[in-house]
Write an enzyme that holds these catalytic residues in place. Structure first.
Site, mmCIF file in Angstrom:
data_model
loop_
_atom_site.group_PDB
_atom_site.id
_atom_site.type_symbol
_atom_site.label_atom_id
_atom_site.label_comp_id
_atom_site.label_asym_id
_atom_site.label_seq_id
_atom_site.Cartn_x
_atom_site.Cartn_y
_atom_site.Cartn_z
ATOM 1 N N SER A 203 50.337 52.710 66.552
ATOM 2 C CA SER A 203 50.826 51.584 66.779
ATOM 3 C C SER A 203 50.453 50.841 68.047
ATOM 4 O O SER A 203 49.334 50.656 68.083
ATOM 5 C CB SER A 203 52.334 51.621 66.703
ATOM 6 O OG SER A 203 53.057 50.264 66.877
ATOM 7 N N ASP A 270 53.951 51.792 40.185
ATOM 8 C CA ASP A 270 53.885 53.139 40.645
ATOM 9 C C ASP A 270 52.962 54.003 39.609
ATOM 10 O O ASP A 270 52.041 54.707 40.210
ATOM 11 C CB ASP A 270 55.097 53.795 40.469
ATOM 12 C CG ASP A 270 55.270 55.260 40.563
ATOM 13 O OD1 ASP A 270 54.372 55.753 41.186
ATOM 14 O OD2 ASP A 270 56.164 56.031 40.386
ATOM 15 N N ASP A 273 47.963 54.435 39.337
ATOM 16 C CA ASP A 273 47.141 55.712 40.000
ATOM 17 C C ASP A 273 47.211 56.796 38.873
ATOM 18 O O ASP A 273 46.614 57.922 39.364
ATOM 19 C CB ASP A 273 47.575 56.119 41.256
ATOM 20 C CG ASP A 273 49.049 56.365 41.207
ATOM 21 O OD1 ASP A 273 49.812 56.697 40.453
ATOM 22 O OD2 ASP A 273 49.774 56.448 42.504
ATOM 23 N N ASP A 277 55.140 58.926 40.407
ATOM 24 C CA ASP A 277 55.729 59.903 41.481
ATOM 25 C C ASP A 277 56.380 58.932 42.540
ATOM 26 O O ASP A 277 56.699 59.567 43.751
ATOM 27 C CB ASP A 277 54.651 60.865 42.133
ATOM 28 C CG ASP A 277 53.631 60.087 42.627
ATOM 29 O OD1 ASP A 277 53.540 58.640 42.305
ATOM 30 O OD2 ASP A 277 52.593 60.529 43.257
ATOM 31 N N ASP A 435 53.166 50.331 55.288
ATOM 32 C CA ASP A 435 53.564 50.366 56.698
ATOM 33 C C ASP A 435 54.276 48.880 56.871
ATOM 34 O O ASP A 435 53.947 47.873 56.566
ATOM 35 C CB ASP A 435 52.241 50.201 57.832
ATOM 36 C CG ASP A 435 52.709 50.248 59.169
ATOM 37 O OD1 ASP A 435 53.919 49.539 59.528
ATOM 38 O OD2 ASP A 435 52.169 50.839 59.940
ATOM 39 N N HIS A 473 55.425 53.118 58.779
ATOM 40 C CA HIS A 473 54.903 53.065 60.207
ATOM 41 C C HIS A 473 55.782 54.373 60.847
ATOM 42 O O HIS A 473 56.870 54.329 61.046
ATOM 43 C CB HIS A 473 55.769 51.917 60.716
ATOM 44 C CG HIS A 473 55.201 51.475 62.172
ATOM 45 N ND1 HIS A 473 53.835 50.758 62.254
ATOM 46 C CD2 HIS A 473 55.457 51.706 63.368
ATOM 47 C CE1 HIS A 473 53.664 50.695 63.357
ATOM 48 N NE2 HIS A 473 54.372 50.986 64.246
#
Length: 541
Positions: A203, A270, A273, A277, A435, A473
């Protein structure tokens, strides 16, 4: 050991105080007694100070990563040039059985406290020891100001009224001062200079990591930069705009609506890919439209839908923010946040928060909104009574000149890392794809700038960038994927043995599963087999 010339000034100055200190007298056991109230000469620091002094020395025994570690803790103050500026408070941990290496930690938010020297690197592993447990000499500072305990941690920007304090924090001057003073103390304690020096931060600490590579390319052998807020002024302007949007009547989506949004994004994206999951590994393919959640007539009719003002707020958060004026850093926009960021009720304080922004700014509003409020009050207007909701970052009026000036300090955007590469430096860059406080799109942008300036082939010679699907984050709260990777060992092998990372694997610390750590812009695609094993995935583009 590539910094012999760089540390020469520090070595010579230290040798003047420690007669005969050289490699033949090096020890793995620190001499703590000789450090108490030791004066740190201004001459050992390459940036202006009025010197420093050790304020306290103590021998401590702590359990670090399951190991009992004995070390000498040294607390010191570095004195400013401006008498009105705060001291830099720094700390060094000098372990018994030193491995002849050193590591500096970066901070977070507005800093103001000294990071825990026994902590791990950003996205660090659970099954490998932290640097201090590996017998690194570790060090860090508060970056040149002290946190007000009445303000939420890392959200005290009141030091921004002092120019030297701003440069210490935003421009990173405190980093080099702390590094130089720490090497002076390490040499006094061990009668030796570290063989390698590393930096790790996330950060604000990630920005600091990029900062040291940009400004002092010879100062560190290797750098770990996690989710770096490198274009800090640019992000602040976007946060200011979003603060105003979310403060509009009816615009703030409460926690139930945030959870609704998160779940709908997961449902839509979801499986892109190859595996359902609850981790979106291919975010670029996600084309979720928040207008599909519109309440009948656009009014707020309950937790099962979004009103028109709330949809506008969600779209604003996920859309690049561009300002119609020039700033001296050259930045023109902030790229916005993924739909997954801040939409999960499990991490509300870093995303939307649980209550709308207001004046005074609630501590339950989003972290970024509180950050903006402090910046306006202390960095920009230097008026603690100023209502940050009154300042429009799209039309700042008389504050434009000050904004432009601050951009030269806060945006650490030099993409020419060739001096760092020529010095032999290696850089590991990581970001979570979900993030909610620092946009991964911004880190993508910085990486692509480096490739454009340095060239793809030369960039791979010293830099690896990985985006971790599902990670948020700093693994705050309960992320979909709590990332853990032994980046420090990977960096050591690269720096010390010339072995670059090959097929690294990241662990989900919360769900006992692994994924390949794919070099950006690749992402892990499921190809069949055990869904909890990295071997069942391939890095796809």
């Amino acid at each position: 050991m590539r910094r012999l010339g760089v540390v020469a000034a520090v070595v010579l100055s230290a040798a003047a105080v420690v007669p005969g200190a050289d490699a033949t007298t090096a020890s793995a056991t620190p001499v703590c007694g000789g450090l108490d109230h030791l004066r740190i000469p201004a001459s050992v620091m390459s940036l202006p100070t009025t010197g420093g002094q050790v304020e306290a020395v103590s021998v401590k025994t702590s359990v670090v990563s399951g190991q009992t570690v004995q070390y000498c803790q040294v607390d010191a103050d570095l004195f400013p040039v401006d008498p009105a500026a705060p001291h830099i408070k720094m700390r060094v941990a000098l372990p018994y059985g030193w491995n002849h290496k050193a590591l500096m930690f970066g901070g977070g938010g507005y800093n103001g406290t000294i990071p825990d020297l026994a902590s791990n690197v950003p996205f660090g592993p659970a099954d490998q020891p932290a640097p201090l447990a590996r017998r690194y000499a570790t060090f860090a500072s508060d970056s040149g100001h002290q946190q007000n305990p009445a303000v939420p941690p890392s959200l005290d920007g009141s030091f921004g009224v002092n120019d030297e304090a701003v440069r210490n924090f935003s421009a990173g001057d405190a980093l080099k001062k702390t590094r130089d003073a720490s090497l002076f103390l390490i040499r006094h304690a061990y009668h030796a200079t570290p063989h390698e020096i590393y930096f790790a931060g996330g950060s604000t600490g990630g920005r600091e990591a990029l900062n040291v590579a940009q400004r002092w390319p010879d100062a560190f052998d290797g750098v770990i930069s996690g989710y770096p807020a490198w274009n800090n002024l640019a992000e602040v302007l976007d946060l200011g705009y979003l603060t105003q949007v979310l403060s509009r009547p009816g615009a703030f989506p409460g926690p139930e609506k945030q959870t609704l949004l998160y779940n709908k994004v997961i449902d839509a994206c979801d499986g892109l890919d190859g595996l359902k999951d609850r981790v979106v590994s291919n975010p670029d393919a996600c084309r979720f439209n928040p207008r599909t959640l519109r309440c009948p007539g656009g009014a707020d009719t309950g937790p099962g839908c979004l009103s028109d003002p709330q949809i506008d707020a969600v779209i604003a958060m996920s859309t690049p923010f561009r300002w119609p004026y020039r700033v001296a850093s050259g930045e023109t926009q902030y790229p916005g946040f993924p739909f997954l960021s801040g939409a999960d009720m499990r991490t509300p304080f870093l995303g939307f928060g649980t209550t709308a922004p207001a004046n005074p700014m609630p501590v339950t509003s989003g972290y970024g909104m509180q950050y903006w409020d402090q910046w306006v009050k202390y960095f920009l207007t230097r008026d603690p009574q100023y209502n940050s909701l009154d300042l429009d970052p799209r039309n700042p009026g008389k504050w434009l000149g000050r904004i432009s000036y601050l951009s030269t300090i806060q945006d650490r955007n030099n993409a020419d890392l060739r001096p760092f590469a020529r010095a032999g430096g290696k850089l590991l860059l990581l970001h979570g794809a979900a993030d909610e406080l620092v946009s991964p799109f911004a880190t993508n942008d910085y990486y692509e700038r480096v490739r454009d300036v340095v060239g793809p082939g030369q960039t791979r010679g010293f830099l690896r960038y990985y985006v971790v699907p599902g990670a948020n984050h700093a693994n705050f709260g309960t992320p979909a994927f709590a990332a853990g990777w032994d980046s420090l060992t990977a960096l050591e092998r690269w720096v010390e043995k010339g072995q670059s990372p090959v097929n690294p694997v990241v662990t989900d610390l919360a769900h006992n599963r692994t994924r390949p750590l794919c070099e950006f812009p690749a992402w892990p695609r499921y190809r069949g087999g055990n869904p909890d094993s990295a071997a069942s995935f391939t890095c796809a583009r």
